[in-house]
Write a protein that holds these residues in place. Structure first.
Motif, PDB file in Angstrom:
ATOM      1  N   PHE A   1       0.826  -1.208   0.000  1.00  0.00           N
ATOM      2  CA  PHE A   1       0.000   0.000   0.000  1.00  0.00           C
ATOM      3  C   PHE A   1       0.860   1.257   0.000  1.00  0.00           C
ATOM      4  O   PHE A   1       0.573   2.212  -0.729  1.00  0.00           O
ATOM      5  CB  PHE A   1      -0.945  -0.015   1.206  1.00  0.00           C
ATOM      6  CG  PHE A   1      -1.840   1.174   1.270  1.00  0.00           C
ATOM      7  CD1 PHE A   1      -2.903   1.302   0.397  1.00  0.00           C
ATOM      8  CD2 PHE A   1      -1.607   2.179   2.190  1.00  0.00           C
ATOM      9  CE1 PHE A   1      -3.727   2.410   0.441  1.00  0.00           C
ATOM     10  CE2 PHE A   1      -2.416   3.288   2.244  1.00  0.00           C
ATOM     11  CZ  PHE A   1      -3.487   3.413   1.369  1.00  0.00           C
ATOM     12  N   VAL A   2       1.929   1.264   0.795  1.00  0.00           N
ATOM     13  CA  VAL A   2       2.817   2.426   0.850  1.00  0.00           C
ATOM     14  C   VAL A   2       3.491   2.654  -0.500  1.00  0.00           C
ATOM     15  O   VAL A   2       3.545   3.789  -0.993  1.00  0.00           O
ATOM     16  CB  VAL A   2       3.858   2.248   1.979  1.00  0.00           C
ATOM     17  CG1 VAL A   2       4.966   3.281   1.871  1.00  0.00           C
ATOM     18  CG2 VAL A   2       3.186   2.324   3.339  1.00  0.00           C
TER      19      VAL A   2
ATOM     20  N   GLN B   1       2.103   9.467 -10.912  1.00  0.00           N
ATOM     21  CA  GLN B   1       0.746   9.343 -11.448  1.00  0.00           C
ATOM     22  C   GLN B   1       0.563   8.016 -12.185  1.00  0.00           C
ATOM     23  O   GLN B   1      -0.154   7.925 -13.162  1.00  0.00           O
ATOM     24  CB  GLN B   1       0.388  10.513 -12.379  1.00  0.00           C
ATOM     25  CG  GLN B   1       0.178  11.825 -11.694  1.00  0.00           C
ATOM     26  CD  GLN B   1       1.476  12.494 -11.301  1.00  0.00           C
ATOM     27  OE1 GLN B   1       2.435  12.487 -12.061  1.00  0.00           O
ATOM     28  NE2 GLN B   1       1.516  13.049 -10.113  1.00  0.00           N
TER      29      GLN B   1
ATOM     30  N   THR C   1       8.496  -2.745  -6.003  1.00  0.00           N
ATOM     31  CA  THR C   1       7.413  -3.088  -5.078  1.00  0.00           C
ATOM     32  C   THR C   1       7.490  -4.551  -4.683  1.00  0.00           C
ATOM     33  O   THR C   1       7.316  -4.898  -3.509  1.00  0.00           O
ATOM     34  CB  THR C   1       6.048  -2.776  -5.713  1.00  0.00           C
ATOM     35  OG1 THR C   1       6.004  -1.383  -6.034  1.00  0.00           O
ATOM     36  CG2 THR C   1       4.911  -3.115  -4.775  1.00  0.00           C
TER      37      THR C   1
ATOM     38  N   CYS D   1       8.928   0.141 -11.234  1.00  0.00           N
ATOM     39  CA  CYS D   1       8.139   0.334 -10.012  1.00  0.00           C
ATOM     40  C   CYS D   1       7.579  -0.996  -9.519  1.00  0.00           C
ATOM     41  O   CYS D   1       7.594  -1.272  -8.315  1.00  0.00           O
ATOM     42  CB  CYS D   1       6.980   1.296 -10.266  1.00  0.00           C
ATOM     43  SG  CYS D   1       7.475   2.970 -10.687  1.00  0.00           S
TER      44      CYS D   1
ATOM     45  N   VAL E   1       1.847   6.328  -7.228  1.00  0.00           N
ATOM     46  CA  VAL E   1       0.716   7.060  -7.798  1.00  0.00           C
ATOM     47  C   VAL E   1       0.854   8.551  -7.506  1.00  0.00           C
ATOM     48  O   VAL E   1       0.609   9.393  -8.378  1.00  0.00           O
ATOM     49  CB  VAL E   1      -0.624   6.496  -7.269  1.00  0.00           C
ATOM     50  CG1 VAL E   1      -1.770   7.417  -7.610  1.00  0.00           C
ATOM     51  CG2 VAL E   1      -0.870   5.113  -7.841  1.00  0.00           C
ATOM     52  N   GLY E   2       1.278   8.893  -6.304  1.00  0.00           N
ATOM     53  CA  GLY E   2       1.456  10.305  -5.964  1.00  0.00           C
ATOM     54  C   GLY E   2       2.638  10.942  -6.665  1.00  0.00           C
ATOM     55  O   GLY E   2       2.600  12.106  -7.055  1.00  0.00           O
ATOM     56  N   ARG E   3       3.694  10.188  -6.849  1.00  0.00           N
ATOM     57  CA  ARG E   3       4.919  10.728  -7.418  1.00  0.00           C
ATOM     58  C   ARG E   3       4.928  10.694  -8.948  1.00  0.00           C
ATOM     59  O   ARG E   3       5.354  11.632  -9.601  1.00  0.00           O
ATOM     60  CB  ARG E   3       6.074   9.903  -6.873  1.00  0.00           C
ATOM     61  CG  ARG E   3       7.399  10.380  -7.165  1.00  0.00           C
ATOM     62  CD  ARG E   3       7.900  11.269  -6.101  1.00  0.00           C
ATOM     63  NE  ARG E   3       9.265  11.544  -6.514  1.00  0.00           N
ATOM     64  CZ  ARG E   3       9.981  12.494  -6.062  1.00  0.00           C
ATOM     65  NH1 ARG E   3       9.514  13.243  -5.124  1.00  0.00           N
ATOM     66  NH2 ARG E   3      11.167  12.698  -6.522  1.00  0.00           N
TER      67      ARG E   3
ATOM     68  N   TRP F   1       2.432   1.628  -3.449  1.00  0.00           N
ATOM     69  CA  TRP F   1       1.410   2.025  -4.420  1.00  0.00           C
ATOM     70  C   TRP F   1       1.082   3.504  -4.271  1.00  0.00           C
ATOM     71  O   TRP F   1       1.045   4.234  -5.262  1.00  0.00           O
ATOM     72  CB  TRP F   1       0.158   1.172  -4.219  1.00  0.00           C
ATOM     73  CG  TRP F   1      -0.993   1.572  -5.076  1.00  0.00           C
ATOM     74  CD1 TRP F   1      -1.101   1.437  -6.428  1.00  0.00           C
ATOM     75  CD2 TRP F   1      -2.197   2.192  -4.643  1.00  0.00           C
ATOM     76  NE1 TRP F   1      -2.307   1.930  -6.863  1.00  0.00           N
ATOM     77  CE2 TRP F   1      -3.003   2.396  -5.772  1.00  0.00           C
ATOM     78  CE3 TRP F   1      -2.681   2.584  -3.408  1.00  0.00           C
ATOM     79  CZ2 TRP F   1      -4.249   2.996  -5.694  1.00  0.00           C
ATOM     80  CZ3 TRP F   1      -3.925   3.172  -3.344  1.00  0.00           C
ATOM     81  CH2 TRP F   1      -4.685   3.362  -4.479  1.00  0.00           C
ATOM     82  N   ARG F   2       0.849   3.979  -3.050  1.00  0.00           N
ATOM     83  CA  ARG F   2       0.533   5.395  -2.834  1.00  0.00           C
ATOM     84  C   ARG F   2       1.691   6.283  -3.268  1.00  0.00           C
ATOM     85  O   ARG F   2       1.471   7.361  -3.830  1.00  0.00           O
ATOM     86  CB  ARG F   2       0.206   5.648  -1.358  1.00  0.00           C
ATOM     87  CG  ARG F   2      -1.065   5.016  -0.871  1.00  0.00           C
ATOM     88  CD  ARG F   2      -2.269   5.731  -1.337  1.00  0.00           C
ATOM     89  NE  ARG F   2      -2.262   7.072  -0.783  1.00  0.00           N
ATOM     90  CZ  ARG F   2      -3.056   8.038  -1.171  1.00  0.00           C
ATOM     91  NH1 ARG F   2      -3.944   7.825  -2.100  1.00  0.00           N
ATOM     92  NH2 ARG F   2      -2.998   9.226  -0.621  1.00  0.00           N
ATOM     93  N   TRP F   3       2.906   5.829  -3.014  1.00  0.00           N
ATOM     94  CA  TRP F   3       4.071   6.626  -3.358  1.00  0.00           C
ATOM     95  C   TRP F   3       4.199   6.769  -4.870  1.00  0.00           C
ATOM     96  O   TRP F   3       4.408   7.869  -5.382  1.00  0.00           O
ATOM     97  CB  TRP F   3       5.323   5.990  -2.765  1.00  0.00           C
ATOM     98  CG  TRP F   3       6.574   6.798  -2.938  1.00  0.00           C
ATOM     99  CD1 TRP F   3       6.697   8.158  -2.855  1.00  0.00           C
ATOM    100  CD2 TRP F   3       7.861   6.304  -3.226  1.00  0.00           C
ATOM    101  NE1 TRP F   3       7.994   8.530  -3.060  1.00  0.00           N
ATOM    102  CE2 TRP F   3       8.739   7.409  -3.292  1.00  0.00           C
ATOM    103  CE3 TRP F   3       8.377   5.029  -3.408  1.00  0.00           C
ATOM    104  CZ2 TRP F   3      10.093   7.275  -3.555  1.00  0.00           C
ATOM    105  CZ3 TRP F   3       9.730   4.910  -3.665  1.00  0.00           C
ATOM    106  CH2 TRP F   3      10.571   6.025  -3.735  1.00  0.00           C
TER     107      TRP F   3
END
Length: 100
Positions: free
Chosen positions: A59-60, A70, A80, A76, A66-68, A62-64
């Motif tokens: 989850f961390v 897009q 992961t 990646c 997507v935020g960094r 994935w959020r990183w």
């Protein structure tokens, strides 16, 4: 990552079907079940901690991404996988320790 129309790379991750994902899950689950059968000393707590820590790592990451970025790339996904595997092993070590 976000501009798939002009990209030379083909977005393969968008083509994964739910059936393929289910087969992959069953394949991983059967390997885990064989390990649990072979090493009966591993407790349910140890496996639970390992799976939860791996899920949190996923989850961390994935959020990183997507935020960094897009989105995500093959690099990646590889990073992961490595981070989740390390989190699984560390969670297994923590859950399996004599203190738990």
């Amino acid at each position: 990552v976000g501009d798939t129309e002009t990209s030379k790379a083909k977005p393969l991750a968008d083509q994964i079907s739910l059936v393929s994902l289910g087969v992959a899950f069953l394949w991983c689950f059967s390997a885990l079940a064989l390990v649990l059968y072979a090493l009966s000393a591993i407790s349910f707590v140890a496996i639970s901690v390992a799976l939860i820590s791996s899920g949190v790592a996923f989850f961390v990451m994935w959020r990183w991404f997507v935020g960094r970025l897009q989105g995500f790339t093959g690099d990646c996904l590889g990073a992961t996988q490595q981070v989740c595997e390390l989190a699984f092993y560390l969670g297994l070590a923590v859950g399996w320790s004599p203190l738990s």
